[in-house]
Design an enzyme around this catalytic site. Structure first.
Site, PDB file in Angstrom:
ATOM      1  N   ILE A  17      34.628 -41.610 -35.331  1.00 15.43           N
ATOM      2  CA  ILE A  17      33.793 -41.544 -33.768  1.00 15.43           C
ATOM      3  C   ILE A  17      33.527 -40.289 -33.725  1.00 15.43           C
ATOM      4  CG2 ILE A  17      36.027 -41.789 -32.499  1.00 15.43           C
ATOM      5  CD1 ILE A  17      32.390 -43.120 -31.747  1.00 15.43           C
ATOM      6  N   VAL A  18      34.512 -39.270 -33.972  1.00 16.15           N
ATOM      7  CA  VAL A  18      34.327 -37.868 -33.297  1.00 16.15           C
ATOM      8  C   VAL A  18      33.348 -37.174 -33.984  1.00 16.15           C
ATOM      9  CG1 VAL A  18      35.754 -35.676 -33.088  1.00 16.15           C
ATOM     10  CG2 VAL A  18      36.684 -37.843 -32.509  1.00 16.15           C
ATOM     11  N   ASP A  38      31.927 -37.011 -45.748  1.00 18.27           N
ATOM     12  CA  ASP A  38      33.087 -37.832 -45.527  1.00 18.27           C
ATOM     13  C   ASP A  38      33.478 -38.291 -46.877  1.00 18.27           C
ATOM     14  OD1 ASP A  38      34.727 -39.376 -42.898  1.00 18.27           O
ATOM     15  OD2 ASP A  38      35.178 -40.078 -44.733  1.00 18.27           O
ATOM     16  N   HIS A  51      39.348 -49.320 -37.904  1.00 23.29           N
ATOM     17  CA  HIS A  51      40.398 -50.572 -37.523  1.00 23.29           C
ATOM     18  C   HIS A  51      40.671 -50.277 -36.067  1.00 23.29           C
ATOM     19  CE1 HIS A  51      43.816 -47.645 -38.173  1.00 23.29           C
ATOM     20  NE2 HIS A  51      43.171 -47.347 -38.900  1.00 23.29           N
ATOM     21  N   HIS A 233      51.085 -46.680 -35.389  1.00 23.58           N
ATOM     22  CA  HIS A 233      50.699 -47.528 -34.135  1.00 23.58           C
ATOM     23  C   HIS A 233      50.463 -49.047 -34.801  1.00 23.58           C
ATOM     24  CE1 HIS A 233      49.068 -49.926 -31.413  1.00 23.58           C
ATOM     25  NE2 HIS A 233      47.972 -49.447 -31.141  1.00 23.58           N
ATOM     26  N   TYR A 264      50.038 -54.581 -25.834  1.00 25.01           N
ATOM     27  CA  TYR A 264      48.973 -55.004 -25.558  1.00 25.01           C
ATOM     28  C   TYR A 264      48.304 -56.162 -26.212  1.00 25.01           C
ATOM     29  CZ  TYR A 264      46.494 -52.353 -29.355  1.00 25.01           C
ATOM     30  OH  TYR A 264      46.155 -51.844 -30.381  1.00 25.01           O
ATOM     31  N   TRP A 365      40.924 -40.247 -29.279  1.00 21.40           N
ATOM     32  CA  TRP A 365      40.731 -41.720 -29.379  1.00 21.40           C
ATOM     33  C   TRP A 365      39.318 -42.254 -29.210  1.00 21.40           C
ATOM     34  CZ3 TRP A 365      45.410 -45.232 -28.773  1.00 21.40           C
ATOM     35  CH2 TRP A 365      46.727 -44.329 -28.781  1.00 21.40           C
ATOM     36  N   TYR A 542      44.276  -8.333  -9.017  1.00 17.90           N
ATOM     37  CA  TYR A 542      44.392  -9.737  -9.221  1.00 17.90           C
ATOM     38  C   TYR A 542      42.787 -10.209  -9.308  1.00 17.90           C
ATOM     39  CZ  TYR A 542      44.325 -14.757  -7.782  1.00 17.90           C
ATOM     40  OH  TYR A 542      43.969 -16.058  -7.649  1.00 17.90           O
ATOM     41  N   ASP A 555      43.251 -16.946 -14.542  1.00 20.42           N
ATOM     42  CA  ASP A 555      43.552 -16.326 -13.241  1.00 20.42           C
ATOM     43  C   ASP A 555      44.926 -15.597 -13.436  1.00 20.42           C
ATOM     44  OD1 ASP A 555      43.432 -16.412 -10.099  1.00 20.42           O
ATOM     45  OD2 ASP A 555      45.315 -17.371 -10.575  1.00 20.42           O
ATOM     46  N   GLU A 657      57.385  -7.252  -8.933  1.00 21.56           N
ATOM     47  CA  GLU A 657      57.706  -7.786  -9.923  1.00 21.56           C
ATOM     48  C   GLU A 657      58.227  -6.385 -10.798  1.00 21.56           C
ATOM     49  OE1 GLU A 657      54.032  -9.154 -11.536  1.00 21.56           O
ATOM     50  OE2 GLU A 657      54.213 -11.068 -10.380  1.00 21.56           O
TER      51      GLU A 657
END
Ligand SMILES: Cc1cc2nc3c(=O)[nH]c(=O)nc-3n(C[C@H](O)[C@H](O)[C@H](O)COP(=O)(O)OP(=O)(O)OC[C@H]3O[C@@H](n4cnc5c(N)ncnc54)[C@H](O)[C@@H]3O)c2cc1C
Length: 847
Positions: A17-18, A38, A51, A233, A264, A365, A542, A555, A657
């Site tokens: 999918i990616v 692939d 799957h 999994h 699930y 995912w 800063y 930052d 500091e």
């Protein structure tokens, strides 16, 4: 053998999918000469996509993950492969009921439909569920399932028909070539020059690894590392289910996440898929994934280990006894499927720090794949994805976090928390301690409660300060609710008050310290910093760092130590990302070196009204206001050490500091400690530094208030003038300054903490901000208002919240509400903009 191109603008490896999403978006953004490779056949080459159970829940506590999922869902809908089914999370325990309520409130912050339901209501929508097993459920009506293989095919074909893409199925990447000839932007591994495939070589300067669980193996071919591990999994498919015999399409009933069991149940045609995150963590080495030829089913469908699944199945049966216990139904499919896990649960996206031109788009995912594909394509194209994905940045890891030991330990620890009730302050247990500062033993002896930051052990508060509780009685804002007092102590508030009365010593060793040096040092820092960096030696500045779109990218503070040397100090967690960002943006031809000197320096913070009298006891240098003004730094001789003292403050007090070489940190600690005793010096933890002190001063934090979604104008951080020199994001920033802000960052205070039960509750952050009609506030750009930071303000006697409000609501004195655990709490806009709630004139700092 395929007929392969010999050159490509970019080679994308992996057609799950990616990879398919990525080529689709690159093509849409105008990229050509793309090659998708692939090792397996199309459309199902054998990766995890083939799957997956393919369901999508919209809710996530991480805004980034929620936004990626929302974007992905929209894309699946546009491709016509999304079926809305609705989905439940059901509770078997009272603790889970509260958690589900929390998730419903979080959903409101993102405008995700969600509601709590009684067991009977759950059964009305899931008629085969035994409602006596549960206490209730949260219903998410926009949950759905997708056809991810079809989506991938459509996206790939789109890129092909645009003339942008060559697809090479059944072609294995065997190597990634690099050149380390000085043209790799300072990367240790040089730059990508070519990929070697089973069908021949392809020259390219850009190679993207979208290889799911195989990704670390591919990265290693080029000498880079991707911090993920394959982990099992388990999933089974039970059927045929008589009840599903006549239901149309793939799914007719809501999906059920039996979260207390870590399982699930999802209808799939005539079968019920049952998945588990309850079994022992089963880590698999990426090198031992079988080849297509060796695999019984596919490389990512390993043989099922029944013993690991059986205990959970028995419990799952209780919830749906008629369905799963139906004797005519059997287990038709069962796998130890492979998924990717990372040390912090987030994806790994971006150009690798080791090799220029080598990108990772991994650990995604199905639910966020297309969103990640789009974000990565935007990043590769313009340098600034629309969704802020810095939490997924591949460069976020310190070296120890890339080790196999760390990745596997954290993946194992995180696996069973997949559906867990995870407190926002919850700490990891594995691999600790790893990084300890020179005062670690002294701090431990003082009863420090250590939290981890970037591998460093940092005191969050000190049990030795417990006697302060009595002294501060009545001002501590004690918390009785277990959730809010978990990972918290009233000692934090007592330390805060003691600091404001006398002084506190705070260990800041976890700071990341980066030096920029060389004739081009000024040009290098000038190019990334919004603030003017051509300042006198000894000034501390800063500044924000922006991306091209004007979103926050960093930052930090920068000290000018010499004409040609600057020292950048930034948060431990963002250090590696800042290092890569700054290194990557050194202008071409600019002679400047950026080096990470974090491990060379330790930092102690000394703040409070009596800080100067303490410092004066260990130095004879002039540290008076006249001798060392706020915002300056200089080397001073103190307690027999040369100390770089920087007069700034993140807690709103006079102080410094103090930087010394790491090995001298113990001596500095002891000297300050002894000198501080007559003045009432206490050790204070990061609870004060990062929350109470910061919030009373309205100081913004990167990742909370400062993200890619908001800008300097909205954060109230503009300066009167924009410097003449160019810097990254300048054009966007100039245009932001021309527009009235759509949102304004405000400080809110909670007016009444009493819940319906009478218990006082203290929100922890992430809560939606509601208008008088009970609807979440939304600005003219469609962004909802939510609490970006929350915590005690012991000196002002208020629980403080920061939140961006629509400009029209950002009115001081305005009464609003927040939702916390399903209940509303009244809040008031105390400050619209950046004026601090405590000491608004900053008299305590500039004295
Ligand atoms: C049982 C199970 C159920 C799941 N259910 C869900 C769910 O309901 N919802 C959800 O969101 N997610 C789910 N997931 C997770 C999801 O399947 C994966 O996270 C996702 O498919 C990963 O996609 P990918 O494109 O990154 O990787 P993959 O689909 O694994 O694709 C990687 C590709 O890289 C190729 N490749 C590898 N090495 C090479 C090489 N050397 N040369 C050429 N090609 C190579 C492989 O052949 C493969 O096709 C589930 C996972 C499992 C195991």
């Amino acid at each position: 053998m395929n007929d392969i191109p010999t050159r490509a603008r970019a080679v994308i490896i992996g057609a799950g999918i990616v990879g398919n999403s990525l080529v689709y978006h690159l093509a849409k953004l105008g990229w050509r000469d793309l090659v998708l490779v692939d090792k397996g056949p199309m459309p199902n080459p054998g990766g995890s996509t083939g799957h997956a159970s393919n369901f999508i829940y919209p809710i996530d506590y991480s805004k980034m993950m929620m936004e990626l999922t929302r974007d992905s869902t929209e894309q699946y809908k546009q491709l016509g492969v999304f079926t809305e089914s609705g989905g439940f999370e059901v509770a078997r325990t009272p603790e889970r009921m509260v958690e589900l309520q929390r998730r419903c409130s979080a959903s409101k912050a993102w405008e995700i439909p969600a509601e709590m339901m009684t067991p009977v209501q759950v059964r009305e929508l899931v008629p085969f569920l035994d409602e006596s097993v549960i206490l209730g459920g949260a219903y998410f009506p926009t949950v759905g399932v997708v056809d991810s293989l079809r989506a991938g095919t459509l996206m790939r074909e789109h890129a092909q028909s645009a003339g942008a893409l060559t697809v090479l199925p059944n072609t294995e990447i065997l190597g990634i070539d690099t050149a380390n000839d000085g043209t790799g932007a300072g990367r240790s591994g040089g730059r990508v020059t070519a990929v070697r495939t089973s069908a021949g070589d392809i020259e390219t300067e850009m190679c993207v690894i979208c290889c799911g669980v195989w990704s670390p193996r591919l990265a290693r071919m080029a000498g880079a590392r991707i911090a993920l591990t394959p982990i099992v999994h388990q999933m089974i498919s039970v059927g045929p289910i008589a009840k599903f015999a006549d239901t149309p399409g793939e799914i007719s009933y809501p999906i059920v996440r039996d979260v207390d069991l870590n399982m699930y149940e999802r209808q799939h045609g005539g079968d019920m898929e049952v998945g588990s995150y309850a079994h022992r963590p089963m880590i698999v080495n990426a090198d031992s994934i079988p080849s297509i030829e060796q695999a019984v089913l596919s490389p990512t469908e390993l043989p099922f280990t029944q013993d690991d699944f059986d205990p959970q199945l028995a419990e799952a049966l209780e919830l749906m006894p008629d369905l799963l216990g139906d004797e005519r139904a059997g287990i038709r499919y069962a796998i130890n499927g492979l998924i990717s896990m990372t040390p912090d649960g987030h994806p790994v996206i971006g150009e690798t720090p080791e090799v220029a031109g080598l990108w990772s788009v991994a650990a995604s995912w199905i639910k966020e794949g297309p969103g990640i594909g789009r974000a990565a394509a935007e990043w590769m194209t313009s340098g600034a994805p629309e969704i802020d994905i810095h939490e997924s940045d591949i460069s976020r890891f310190w070296p120890h976090q890339l080790t196999t030991a760390h990745v596997t330990a954290r993946a194992s620890e995180g696996f069973n928390k997949m559906y867990g009730i995870v407190h926002p302050g919850e700490q990891w247990e594995s691999g600790r301690p790893t990084r300890v500062g020179p005062a670690y033993d002294r701090e431990r002896d003082l009863g420090a409660v250590f939290y981890e930051a970037a591998g460093w052990e940092r005191p969050h508060w000190y049990e030795s300060n417990a006697p302060l509780l009595e002294r501060c009685e009545g001002r501590l804002m004690p918390r009785t609710a277990e959730w809010e007092s978990r990972w918290w102590s009233p000692i934090i508030n007592a330390e805060h008050l003691a600091m404001r009365e006398s002084a506190a010593l705070i260990d800041l060793t976890a700071f990341a310290v980066l030096d920029v040096s060389g004739p081009g040092a000024l040009a290098a820092v000038q190019h990334v910093a919004v603030a003017q960096m051509d300042v006198a030696i000894g000034r501390v500045i800063y500044t924000s760092l922006l991306d091209e779109a004007g979103g926050f990218r960093g930052d930090l503070t920068i000290m000018r130590l010499a004409t040609d040397r600057f020292r950048i100090v930034t948060g431990g967690a963002t250090g590696p990302m800042d290092l890569k960002w700054i290194t990557d943006h050194v202008p071409a031809g600019c002679n400047a070196a950026v080096s990470d000197v974090t491990s060379a320096w330790t930092t102690l913070g000394l703040w409070g009204p009596r800080a100067r009298e303490i410092l004066t006891r260990i130095t004879s240098e002039d540290v008076s206001h006249a001798g060392m003004a706020f915002g300056t730094c200089k080397e001073i001789e103190a307690c027999g050490l040369t100390v770089l003292a920087s007069r700034i403050s993140y807690v709103g007090e006079l102080g410094w500091e103090l930087y010394v070489p790491m090995e001298e940190g113990g001596k500095l600690w002891d000297a300050l400690w002894d000198a501080g005793q007559p003045s009432g010096l206490i050790p204070a933890g990061i609870g004060v530094y990062g929350t109470t002190g910061r919030l009373e001063k309205g100081y913004r934090a990167f990742g909370n208030e400062l993200t890619g979604d908001f800008n300097l104008v909205e954060a109230g951080m503009t300066r009167p003038k924009v410097k003449a020199q160019d810097f990254v994001g300048k054009a966007a920033y100039l245009s932001q300054r021309e527009q009235p802000p759509a949102a304004v960052l405000c400080t809110l205070t909670v007016d009444d903490h009493a819940s319906s039960s009478g218990e006082l509750r203290y929100p922890l952050g992430g809560e939606p901000v509601l208008g008088p009609d009970g609807a979440v506030l939304t600005d003219s750009r469609g962004r909802t208002s939510y609490v970006t930071s929350a915590g005690s303000g012991p000196s002002v006697g208020k629980h403080i919240l920061l939140a961006y409000l629509p400009a029209g609501e950002a009115v001081e004195g305005r009464s609003l509400a927040i939702e916390y655990l399903g209940e509303r709490y009244p809040v008031t806009v105390a400050v619209a903009g950046s004026t601090p709630l405590f000491d608004p004139a900053n008299d305590r700092i500039r004295c």
